[in-house]
Design a protein around this motif. Structure first.
Motif, PDB file in Angstrom:
ATOM      1  N   VAL A   1      36.499  12.525  15.049  1.00 53.82           N
ATOM      2  CA  VAL A   1      35.465  12.042  15.973  1.00 53.82           C
ATOM      3  C   VAL A   1      35.682  10.561  16.271  1.00 53.82           C
ATOM      4  O   VAL A   1      35.569  10.116  17.427  1.00 53.82           O
ATOM      5  CB  VAL A   1      34.061  12.295  15.395  1.00 53.82           C
ATOM      6  N   LEU A   2      36.018   9.775  15.258  1.00 55.20           N
ATOM      7  CA  LEU A   2      36.326   8.361  15.489  1.00 55.20           C
ATOM      8  C   LEU A   2      37.520   8.209  16.417  1.00 55.20           C
ATOM      9  O   LEU A   2      37.508   7.377  17.337  1.00 55.20           O
ATOM     10  CB  LEU A   2      36.609   7.659  14.161  1.00 55.20           C
ATOM     11  N   ALA A   3      38.565   8.994  16.181  1.00 49.46           N
ATOM     12  CA  ALA A   3      39.753   8.905  17.026  1.00 49.46           C
ATOM     13  C   ALA A   3      39.433   9.281  18.474  1.00 49.46           C
ATOM     14  O   ALA A   3      39.891   8.618  19.420  1.00 49.46           O
ATOM     15  CB  ALA A   3      40.852   9.808  16.473  1.00 49.46           C
ATOM     16  N   ALA A   4      38.635  10.333  18.643  1.00 45.80           N
ATOM     17  CA  ALA A   4      38.232  10.717  20.002  1.00 45.80           C
ATOM     18  C   ALA A   4      37.401   9.616  20.651  1.00 45.80           C
ATOM     19  O   ALA A   4      37.527   9.347  21.860  1.00 45.80           O
ATOM     20  CB  ALA A   4      37.441  12.018  19.957  1.00 45.80           C
ATOM     21  N   GLY A   5      36.555   8.954  19.869  1.00 45.85           N
ATOM     22  CA  GLY A   5      35.758   7.852  20.408  1.00 45.85           C
ATOM     23  C   GLY A   5      36.621   6.687  20.855  1.00 45.85           C
ATOM     24  O   GLY A   5      36.380   6.095  21.924  1.00 45.85           O
ATOM     25  N   PHE A   6      37.625   6.336  20.072  1.00 47.67           N
ATOM     26  CA  PHE A   6      38.511   5.241  20.465  1.00 47.67           C
ATOM     27  C   PHE A   6      39.342   5.614  21.694  1.00 47.67           C
ATOM     28  O   PHE A   6      39.657   4.749  22.510  1.00 47.67           O
ATOM     29  CB  PHE A   6      39.418   4.855  19.301  1.00 47.67           C
TER      30      PHE A   6
ATOM     31  N   GLY B   1      32.652  17.623   4.043  1.00 45.41           N
ATOM     32  CA  GLY B   1      32.648  18.077   5.425  1.00 45.41           C
ATOM     33  C   GLY B   1      32.449  16.933   6.397  1.00 45.41           C
ATOM     34  O   GLY B   1      33.085  16.880   7.458  1.00 45.41           O
ATOM     35  N   ALA B   2      31.582  15.988   6.051  1.00 47.23           N
ATOM     36  CA  ALA B   2      31.369  14.822   6.910  1.00 47.23           C
ATOM     37  C   ALA B   2      32.639  13.989   7.022  1.00 47.23           C
ATOM     38  O   ALA B   2      32.976  13.485   8.108  1.00 47.23           O
ATOM     39  CB  ALA B   2      30.223  13.977   6.359  1.00 47.23           C
ATOM     40  N   MET B   3      33.368  13.825   5.937  1.00 46.98           N
ATOM     41  CA  MET B   3      34.614  13.057   5.973  1.00 46.98           C
ATOM     42  C   MET B   3      35.645  13.739   6.862  1.00 46.98           C
ATOM     43  O   MET B   3      36.315  13.081   7.686  1.00 46.98           O
ATOM     44  CB  MET B   3      35.168  12.908   4.555  1.00 46.98           C
ATOM     45  N   LEU B   4      35.793  15.044   6.716  1.00 47.56           N
ATOM     46  CA  LEU B   4      36.804  15.777   7.463  1.00 47.56           C
ATOM     47  C   LEU B   4      36.549  15.727   8.960  1.00 47.56           C
ATOM     48  O   LEU B   4      37.491  15.693   9.759  1.00 47.56           O
ATOM     49  CB  LEU B   4      36.846  17.229   6.980  1.00 47.56           C
ATOM     50  N   VAL B   5      35.291  15.703   9.361  1.00 47.70           N
ATOM     51  CA  VAL B   5      34.947  15.684  10.786  1.00 47.70           C
ATOM     52  C   VAL B   5      34.906  14.253  11.327  1.00 47.70           C
ATOM     53  O   VAL B   5      35.243  14.014  12.498  1.00 47.70           O
ATOM     54  CB  VAL B   5      33.595  16.394  11.007  1.00 47.70           C
ATOM     55  N   MET B   6      34.519  13.295  10.509  1.00 48.62           N
ATOM     56  CA  MET B   6      34.352  11.916  10.978  1.00 48.62           C
ATOM     57  C   MET B   6      35.638  11.326  11.546  1.00 48.62           C
ATOM     58  O   MET B   6      35.628  10.658  12.591  1.00 48.62           O
ATOM     59  CB  MET B   6      33.859  11.030   9.830  1.00 48.62           C
ATOM     60  N   LEU B   7      36.770  11.579  10.888  1.00 49.87           N
ATOM     61  CA  LEU B   7      38.019  10.953  11.308  1.00 49.87           C
ATOM     62  C   LEU B   7      38.434  11.359  12.721  1.00 49.87           C
ATOM     63  O   LEU B   7      38.712  10.488  13.559  1.00 49.87           O
ATOM     64  CB  LEU B   7      39.116  11.269  10.292  1.00 49.87           C
TER      65      LEU B   7
ATOM     66  N   TRP C   1      39.756  10.352  -1.858  1.00 54.58           N
ATOM     67  CA  TRP C   1      39.724  11.470  -0.905  1.00 54.58           C
ATOM     68  C   TRP C   1      40.075  11.021   0.502  1.00 54.58           C
ATOM     69  O   TRP C   1      40.910  11.642   1.169  1.00 54.58           O
ATOM     70  CB  TRP C   1      38.338  12.117  -0.914  1.00 54.58           C
ATOM     71  N   ILE C   2      39.453   9.963   0.983  1.00 47.96           N
ATOM     72  CA  ILE C   2      39.684   9.573   2.369  1.00 47.96           C
ATOM     73  C   ILE C   2      41.071   8.975   2.551  1.00 47.96           C
ATOM     74  O   ILE C   2      41.701   9.143   3.597  1.00 47.96           O
ATOM     75  CB  ILE C   2      38.566   8.610   2.854  1.00 47.96           C
ATOM     76  N   ILE C   3      41.603   8.297   1.515  1.00 47.72           N
ATOM     77  CA  ILE C   3      42.964   7.771   1.606  1.00 47.72           C
ATOM     78  C   ILE C   3      43.959   8.934   1.651  1.00 47.72           C
ATOM     79  O   ILE C   3      44.881   8.957   2.471  1.00 47.72           O
ATOM     80  CB  ILE C   3      43.254   6.834   0.420  1.00 47.72           C
ATOM     81  N   MET C   4      43.776   9.895   0.759  1.00 44.29           N
ATOM     82  CA  MET C   4      44.686  11.044   0.748  1.00 44.29           C
ATOM     83  C   MET C   4      44.568  11.851   2.037  1.00 44.29           C
ATOM     84  O   MET C   4      45.574  12.348   2.572  1.00 44.29           O
ATOM     85  CB  MET C   4      44.374  11.918  -0.462  1.00 44.29           C
ATOM     86  N   TYR C   5      43.367  11.982   2.553  1.00 47.96           N
ATOM     87  CA  TYR C   5      43.160  12.678   3.827  1.00 47.96           C
ATOM     88  C   TYR C   5      43.922  11.974   4.953  1.00 47.96           C
ATOM     89  O   TYR C   5      44.622  12.623   5.744  1.00 47.96           O
ATOM     90  CB  TYR C   5      41.666  12.718   4.127  1.00 47.96           C
ATOM     91  N   CYS C   6      43.822  10.661   5.011  1.00 43.54           N
ATOM     92  CA  CYS C   6      44.530   9.909   6.042  1.00 43.54           C
ATOM     93  C   CYS C   6      46.039  10.080   5.902  1.00 43.54           C
ATOM     94  O   CYS C   6      46.755  10.219   6.907  1.00 43.54           O
ATOM     95  CB  CYS C   6      44.165   8.431   5.967  1.00 43.54           C
ATOM     96  N   LEU C   7      46.541  10.086   4.683  1.00 40.98           N
ATOM     97  CA  LEU C   7      47.979  10.263   4.477  1.00 40.98           C
ATOM     98  C   LEU C   7      48.428  11.659   4.907  1.00 40.98           C
ATOM     99  O   LEU C   7      49.500  11.818   5.511  1.00 40.98           O
ATOM    100  CB  LEU C   7      48.326  10.024   3.008  1.00 40.98           C
ATOM    101  N   ILE C   8      47.626  12.680   4.617  1.00 46.97           N
ATOM    102  CA  ILE C   8      47.975  14.036   5.049  1.00 46.97           C
ATOM    103  C   ILE C   8      47.986  14.125   6.568  1.00 46.97           C
ATOM    104  O   ILE C   8      48.898  14.713   7.169  1.00 46.97           O
ATOM    105  CB  ILE C   8      46.984  15.054   4.437  1.00 46.97           C
ATOM    106  N   VAL C   9      46.990  13.525   7.215  1.00 45.87           N
ATOM    107  CA  VAL C   9      46.946  13.542   8.680  1.00 45.87           C
ATOM    108  C   VAL C   9      48.156  12.813   9.252  1.00 45.87           C
ATOM    109  O   VAL C   9      48.804  13.289  10.203  1.00 45.87           O
ATOM    110  CB  VAL C   9      45.636  12.915   9.186  1.00 45.87           C
ATOM    111  N   LEU C  10      48.481  11.660   8.701  1.00 43.00           N
ATOM    112  CA  LEU C  10      49.657  10.926   9.180  1.00 43.00           C
ATOM    113  C   LEU C  10      50.923  11.742   8.977  1.00 43.00           C
ATOM    114  O   LEU C  10      51.832  11.719   9.825  1.00 43.00           O
ATOM    115  CB  LEU C  10      49.773   9.587   8.457  1.00 43.00           C
ATOM    116  N   ALA C  11      51.011  12.466   7.853  1.00 41.03           N
ATOM    117  CA  ALA C  11      52.193  13.292   7.610  1.00 41.03           C
ATOM    118  C   ALA C  11      52.325  14.386   8.668  1.00 41.03           C
ATOM    119  O   ALA C  11      53.422  14.627   9.191  1.00 41.03           O
ATOM    120  CB  ALA C  11      52.113  13.907   6.211  1.00 41.03           C
TER     121      ALA C  11
END
Length: 564
Positions: free
Chosen positions: A207-212, A199-205, A404-414
């Motif tokens: 939140v980081l993007a919103a911060g940037f 859950g922390a991983m799914l929300v962190m990404l 997990w985080i690499i696959m999550y990033c790839l799914i988001v990019l897709a």
């Protein structure tokens, strides 16, 4: 609405009364969950379809927002409901008092006894376990209250992962695209045994993007507004860090580089100072909130080694499109992962990479694509850094979790690639057909009511969006059942699969000292009153090779099994 849907569905699953230790009972329980899901989703989809065909734009947008929120809650509420069915009749959570759940209960017990924080482990979930045990299981006292609180928090945290992921992405995306990211990601990555970590991983990404995004435009904000936003952002990151810190380690190098790139270097001295103020307040706020764990990491981090190897440690480190737990069943590194059609890569992998390429090509100037790409590159680099040193250092350092985080990033990019492609194609169609769709033979094609100047009409877009939401709803039902089925109690105790954790929960005595209602044994074990003693064992400075039989230790880990 999303949180309410997830939690209520989980609570509703308690009405399903089956024997989870019998396979037929498990199938009936899973079918009951699907019936509940139909009762929830059918009115939502009916309202959405009606609004898409008959309603106005404002009404449709309202129904779409509410419908997407409910479906996001349903996705992980269904998984949580499956765990409720799997644990029917026992007050214990997944794992009982073994493995990670037992270790975390030991950490919570140490807090109760005043022994302080649990080393370098994030303290927020064990602390919540203590509080929950006192509030709702205080009559049992001490470690017993913590033990029974574990089940509550496992199902509750599982239920809210989908809603929290969806709400985090709603800061950046419209409802449909946020749902398209949240549902597959939440169902795929959620682990009810430790739902807080993913859950922390799914929300962190997001939140980081919103911060940037805020950092890039911070030079335009009044000083007071910049400081308040930075403090809120930093505090949020600090809480996530205390909830589960591992993802911050993998994301740190890329995040630092991106922060330097995002600073408004060309906006003058005043603008740069305000951006640096925003960045400084964010870092300080995050540091203050996360200081209990930061102190432990500085004090103990250099001496903490992870020597636990498992099936994902033995496979090709470049394989990041799948995961096997340390309860792999019949899988071994000899037969998993299955080789794909093109140089070992599956069709799914190729489709995800193609869609991610669209995101990079069409959206590399956007802060969202840059953030996801930076975290992906950072995690990829650290993955191979730790893996390449594993034999020499005899330490894994949790590098397989970067999968997990690499696959999550790839799914988001897709998903972002698909979104950007749809937006670009829509814009091109309107540019090429400014009169409403002039055909090449000189005839005129009308888009009907609600049409824009060329391109698809608003009504057509609403209908296509609604079709996509219906597909996501069906996917959520099927994928949620798949995830829940994995945690059903094993019916073959000789196979170490993921159902073993639920099976163990039925072997322990309840608060009255009796075996659970569907226990497969006549004599159940009692509560271990000293779980804290098992948290840290002696370090022999060698890898521990799980999922490998004794005869394979020499060829897998380079040494004999220690029990031989």
């Amino acid at each position: 609405m999303s949180l309410l849907a997830g939690v209520c569905f989980m609570l509703w699953a308690r009405s399903i009364d089956v024997n989870p230790l019998v396979r037929i009972g498990q199938v009936s329980g899973l079918a009951g969950l699907q019936l509940h899901a139909v009762v929830v989703t059918l009115p939502v989809l009916t309202a959405l379809l009606y609004a898409a065909h008959r309603g106005g734009s404002e009404r449709y947008r309202l129904v779409l927002r509410l419908g997407c929120a409910v479906l996001a809650g349903l996705a992980t509420g269904l998984v949580a409901g499956g765990v409720v069915v799997a644990l029917n009749g026992t007050p214990w959570g997944l794992g009982g008092q073994e493995g990670d759940p037992g270790n975390i209960m030991g950490m919570a017990d140490d807090m109760i006894r005043g022994k302080g924080l649990p080393g370098v482990y994030p303290p927020l979930f064990p602390a919540l376990l203590v509080v929950w045990g006192k509030l709702f299981h205080g009559a049992h006292g001490g470690i017993a209250g913590v033990a029974f609180a574990m089940k509550d928090l496992q199902v509750l945290c599982t239920a809210v992962v989908g809603p929290l992921t969806y709400l985090a992405w709603r800061m950046l995306l419209r409802p449909f695209w946020a749902l398209l990211v949240a549902v597959p990601s939440a169902v795929l990555f959620i682990d009810p045994i430790r739902p807080y970590s993913h859950g922390a991983m799914l929300v962190m990404l997001p939140v980081l993007a919103a911060g940037f995004r805020e950092l890039r435009r911070s030079h335009e904000l009044p000083t007071r507004s910049a400081v308040l936003r930075a403090a809120a952002l930093g505090s949020s990151l600090g809480v996530l860090f205390l909830w589960y810190s591992g993802w911050f380690v993998w994301a740190a190098p890329g995040t630092l580089v991106l922060a330097g790139c995002v600073l408004p270097w060309r906006k003058g001295t005043a603008g740069l100072r305000r951006a640096l103020l925003f960045l400084g307040v964010t870092v300080v706020s995050a540091g203050v909130v996360g200081s209990p764990l930061l102190y432990q990491l500085v004090r103990l981090g250099a001496t903490t080694k992870d020597r636990y190897a498992m099936i994902t440690t033995y496979v090709d480190p470049a394989y990041v499109m799948g995961w096997a737990s340390d309860r792999p069943g019949t899988q071994t590194y000899h037969n998993w992962p299955l080789s794909g059609e093109l140089a070992g890569q599956s069709a799914f992998t190729l489709l995800v990479l193609a869609a991610a390429a669209l995101a990079i090509g069409l959206g590399s100037g956007g802060i969202l694509v840059r953030t996801v790409a930076a975290v992906l590159a950072s995690s990829w680099l650290l993955r191979f850094w730790f893996a390449s040193r594993m034999e020499r250092t005899q330490a894994v350092q949790l590098y397989p979790r970067t999968t997990w985080i690499i696959m999550y990033c790839l799914i988001v990019l897709a998903v972002l690639g698909l979104m950007l492609a749809v937006q670009r194609l829509t814009a091109w169609s309107r540019t090429l057909s400014p009169s409403g769709g002039a055909a090449g033979d000189g005839t005129s094609v009308s888009n009907g009511p609600g049409s824009t100047a060329g391109g698809p009409s608003r009504r057509t877009i609403r209908r296509m969006t609604t079709g996509g939401v219906c597909a996501i709803a069906l996917f959520a039902a099927m994928a949620g059942s798949w995830s829940a089925n994995r945690y059903m109690p094993t019916t073959d105790t000789t196979v170490q699969d993921m159902g073993l954790d639920a099976w163990r929960a039925h072997l322990l005595k309840d608060a009255a000292g009796h075996c659970p209602r569907y226990s497969p044994v006549a004599t159940c074990a009692g509560l271990n009153q000293d779980l804290s003693a098992r948290i840290v064992g002696p370090d022999d400075y060698h890898l521990w090779c799980a999922n490998a039989p004794a005869v394979e230790w020499p060829t897998t880990c380079g040494r004999k099994a220690p029990w031989i």
